[in-house]
Design a protein around this motif. Structure first.
Motif, PDB file in Angstrom:
ATOM      1  N   GLY A 271      -9.804  -6.500  12.733  1.00  0.00           N
ATOM      2  CA  GLY A 271      -9.079  -5.227  12.892  1.00  0.00           C
ATOM      3  C   GLY A 271      -7.624  -5.437  13.269  1.00  0.00           C
ATOM      4  O   GLY A 271      -7.024  -4.628  13.991  1.00  0.00           O
ATOM      5  N   LEU A 272      -7.015  -6.534  12.807  1.00  0.00           N
ATOM      6  CA  LEU A 272      -5.631  -6.847  13.184  1.00  0.00           C
ATOM      7  C   LEU A 272      -4.640  -6.639  12.045  1.00  0.00           C
ATOM      8  O   LEU A 272      -3.451  -6.874  12.211  1.00  0.00           O
ATOM      9  N   MET A 273      -5.139  -6.228  10.886  1.00  0.00           N
ATOM     10  CA  MET A 273      -4.240  -6.077   9.734  1.00  0.00           C
ATOM     11  C   MET A 273      -3.188  -5.026  10.058  1.00  0.00           C
ATOM     12  O   MET A 273      -3.509  -3.920  10.483  1.00  0.00           O
ATOM     13  N   PRO A 274      -1.901  -5.364   9.905  1.00  0.00           N
ATOM     14  CA  PRO A 274      -0.866  -4.358  10.202  1.00  0.00           C
ATOM     15  C   PRO A 274      -0.863  -3.252   9.161  1.00  0.00           C
ATOM     16  O   PRO A 274      -1.353  -3.440   8.045  1.00  0.00           O
ATOM     17  N   GLU A 275      -0.274  -2.128   9.548  1.00  0.00           N
ATOM     18  CA  GLU A 275      -0.128  -1.030   8.587  1.00  0.00           C
ATOM     19  C   GLU A 275       0.919  -1.450   7.552  1.00  0.00           C
ATOM     20  O   GLU A 275       2.050  -1.783   7.914  1.00  0.00           O
ATOM     21  N   VAL A 276       0.497  -1.441   6.295  1.00  0.00           N
ATOM     22  CA  VAL A 276       1.397  -1.893   5.226  1.00  0.00           C
ATOM     23  C   VAL A 276       1.830  -0.674   4.411  1.00  0.00           C
ATOM     24  O   VAL A 276       0.982   0.081   3.934  1.00  0.00           O
ATOM     25  N   HIS A 277       3.104  -0.463   4.283  1.00  0.00           N
ATOM     26  CA  HIS A 277       3.592   0.661   3.468  1.00  0.00           C
ATOM     27  C   HIS A 277       3.593   0.250   1.984  1.00  0.00           C
ATOM     28  O   HIS A 277       3.688  -0.945   1.669  1.00  0.00           O
ATOM     29  N   PRO A 278       3.503   1.233   1.090  1.00  0.00           N
ATOM     30  CA  PRO A 278       3.378   0.898  -0.332  1.00  0.00           C
ATOM     31  C   PRO A 278       4.483  -0.028  -0.842  1.00  0.00           C
ATOM     32  O   PRO A 278       4.255  -0.882  -1.685  1.00  0.00           O
ATOM     33  N   GLU A 279       5.692   0.122  -0.293  1.00  0.00           N
ATOM     34  CA  GLU A 279       6.807  -0.679  -0.815  1.00  0.00           C
ATOM     35  C   GLU A 279       6.880  -2.083  -0.211  1.00  0.00           C
ATOM     36  O   GLU A 279       7.680  -2.910  -0.656  1.00  0.00           O
ATOM     37  N   ASP A 280       6.048  -2.374   0.798  1.00  0.00           N
ATOM     38  CA  ASP A 280       6.217  -3.620   1.553  1.00  0.00           C
ATOM     39  C   ASP A 280       6.007  -4.877   0.710  1.00  0.00           C
ATOM     40  O   ASP A 280       6.746  -5.853   0.828  1.00  0.00           O
ATOM     41  N   ARG A 281       4.973  -4.840  -0.101  1.00  0.00           N
ATOM     42  CA  ARG A 281       4.665  -6.039  -0.881  1.00  0.00           C
ATOM     43  C   ARG A 281       5.834  -6.412  -1.804  1.00  0.00           C
ATOM     44  O   ARG A 281       6.247  -7.564  -1.875  1.00  0.00           O
ATOM     45  N   ALA A 282       6.380  -5.384  -2.455  1.00  0.00           N
ATOM     46  CA  ALA A 282       7.511  -5.649  -3.361  1.00  0.00           C
ATOM     47  C   ALA A 282       8.703  -6.179  -2.572  1.00  0.00           C
ATOM     48  O   ALA A 282       9.388  -7.110  -3.005  1.00  0.00           O
ATOM     49  N   LEU A 283       8.935  -5.607  -1.375  1.00  0.00           N
ATOM     50  CA  LEU A 283      10.063  -6.076  -0.547  1.00  0.00           C
ATOM     51  C   LEU A 283       9.879  -7.543  -0.182  1.00  0.00           C
ATOM     52  O   LEU A 283      10.808  -8.332  -0.241  1.00  0.00           O
ATOM     53  N   LEU A 284       8.649  -7.894   0.181  1.00  0.00           N
ATOM     54  CA  LEU A 284       8.403  -9.280   0.596  1.00  0.00           C
ATOM     55  C   LEU A 284       8.499 -10.244  -0.587  1.00  0.00           C
ATOM     56  O   LEU A 284       8.903 -11.392  -0.428  1.00  0.00           O
TER      57      LEU A 284
END
Ligand code: BGP
Length: 470
Positions: A271-284
């Motif tokens: 239960g430690l997965m951070p809240e990921v916003h839809p654009e986060d993966r592309a930013l990373l």
């Protein structure tokens, strides 16, 4: 592996040394600087705090002149965010901008390459009050700060380090300092902070490439290889668990654009997965470092979890750092290595091993941004400091680095900790790291006169010989 001949250090190898703003500058509330979290965190009463430190803020010219005498080709220092943006974001403090411009120019005047850490533990306190790295807006604040640095100094600085030891800040937050009242964030919150730092870092890397045509940028993590305590397969799995969670998961994100698969499963399961916003993966995925900067002090030896609370223990000599996690790994002893008087493992072969692993995994050149030994150096009546233990430590690590280069690892430079004595994180001036002695005690500032240690003259010769004679 043995070789008939060892490869030389690369021609433009950066023989350097390091400091960080809060540990060396002092002037904590001067010239428009606002307090950072470090300035306001609880500090052990028996040790010097960071308010005056080694007074490098006022004496940087004298210090850089000494660095040039030592022959340094690079000086790694950090910029205090709180000098540039006293409110964390928005209003720029021109005095702060001018100060670091002078530091950079002073380095350049001596032919010393400035290696700039953008953020070394010292978040502006005003941002901390708004939630610090738990607040997504801190990403924008860091990006704005990064943009100012690139626009102001981009034509004069080539090597940029984004965030110092993000893995230490997230995994061992108490090691940096304790907030008033001593309450640390939950692990869930820490991994959210981690995610925000990752996005901030990706945006900074992208900006650097857009704004600084010659700029090179990378993360500066504390990286170390792990040994299994025995050849029991369970010990090997546990060592791998901790190596991934402590090291690779932090370097994979900037290089590959996402978390290590084992870490993702660990986060999800607990239960430690951070809240990921839809654009986060592309930013990373949109940014990539040019090199990996790493701080290396020691290796760790790891055994399988016993599955109970006895898995967790304090790191030897360092009560602020807890190691071990039920069901994941347990810290074990390594009878084949020695230790500093503070209990830190001394392992030059482990340095070679770590360099190999980092290069094998990322295929990016490596800049060593910290490595060194803390000791209570003694100033003799004649002004000499006989730190033979430091010379021995550095000699072995430089040799290990040369072996790693011979193994095929691409290296940019070596910046041991520290260029001059700084306030250590927990032991003030009783634990010193520098090539240059700063004559002050915990509370008696004396005149803070600088003295060259034996290691200063030794390193001067190493640099002159380009590492061939140690
Ligand atoms: C690293 C930090 C440095 C420095 C060094 C030595 O983790 O990046 O800032 O403090 O450790 O640690 P200490 O001062 O605790 O001996």
């Amino acid at each position: 592996m043995k070789y008939s001949t060892l490869l030389d250090f690369p021609d433009r190898f950066l023989w350097g040394a390091s400091t960080s703003a809060y540990q060396v500058e002092g002037a904590w509330n001067e010239d428009g600087k606002s307090p950072s979290i470090i300035d306001l965190y609880e500090h052990p009463a028996e040790y010097a705090d960071f308010k005056i430190a080694s007074d490098h803020y006022h004496r940087f010219r004298e210090d850089i002149r000494l660095f040039s005498e030592m022959g340094l080709k690079a000086y790694r220092f950090s910029i205090a965010w709180t000098r540039i943006l006293p409110e964390g974001t928005g209003r720029v403090n021109q005095t702060g901008i001018n100060h670091y411009r002078e530091v950079i120019r002073e380095c350049r005047a001596y032919g010393i390459e400035p290696v700039v850490t953008m953020y070394h533990f010292d978040l502006p306190y005003c941002l901390e009050e708004k939630g610090g790295w738990s607040n997504r807006e801190t990403i924008d604040a860091f990006t704005a700060y990064a943009e100012i640095l690139f626009r102001e100094y981009g034509s004069e600085v080539t090597y940029w380090l984004t965030i110092n030891e993000q893995n230490t800040m997230i995994l061992h937050p108490g090691a940096i300092g304790l907030p008033k009242g001593g309450k640390l964030p939950s692990r869930k919150e820490l991994f959210l902070q981690n995610h925000h730092m990752m996005i901030a870092q990706a945006r900074a890397m992208k900006l650097c490439h857009a704004l600084c045509p010659n700029g090179k940028i990378g993360p500066a993590l504390n990286l170390t290889a792990m040994y299994p305590e025995s050849c029991r397969p369970e010990d090997a799995i546990a060592a791998h668990n901790w190596e991934v969670l402590r090291c690779w998961n932090f370097a994979d994100v900037p290089v590959f654009g996402w978390y290590h698969p084992l870490a993702v499963r660990y986060f999800e399961d607990r239960g430690l997965m951070p809240e990921v916003h839809p654009e986060d993966r592309a930013l990373l995925q949109d940014a990539r470092p040019d090199f990996i900067a790493m701080n290396y002090y020691s290796t760790a030896t790891i055994a399988a979890s016993r599955g109970d609370s006895s898995d967790v223990s304090a790191r030897s000599g360092d009560q602020q750092i807890m190691l071990g996690e039920e069901g994941v790994y347990r810290a074990a002893e390594n009878p084949h290595v020695s230790r500093t008087r503070y209990g830190w493992v001394i392992d030059p072969e482990g340095f070679r091993y770590t360099l190999r692993k980092v290069y094998e995994r990322y295929h990016l050149p490596i800049l060593v941004t910290e490595n060194g030994i803390g000791a209570p150096d003694v100033l003799e009546a004649d002004g000499s400091i006989h730190d033979s233990y430091r010379i021995e430590f550095l000699k072995q690590h430089i040799h290990a680095m040369r072996l790693a280069i011979t193994d095929g690892v691409r290296m940019i430079g070596y910046c041991p900790w520290a260029a001059l004595d700084v306030v250590s994180t927990h032991q003030g001036y009783q634990k010193r790291y520098g090539f240059i002695y700063v004559d002050r005690d915990e509370f008696n500032l004396k005149e803070m006169k600088r003295y060259e240690k034996d290691s200063f003259y030794w390193y001067q010769k190493v640099i002159a010989d380009h590492g061939t004679i140690l």
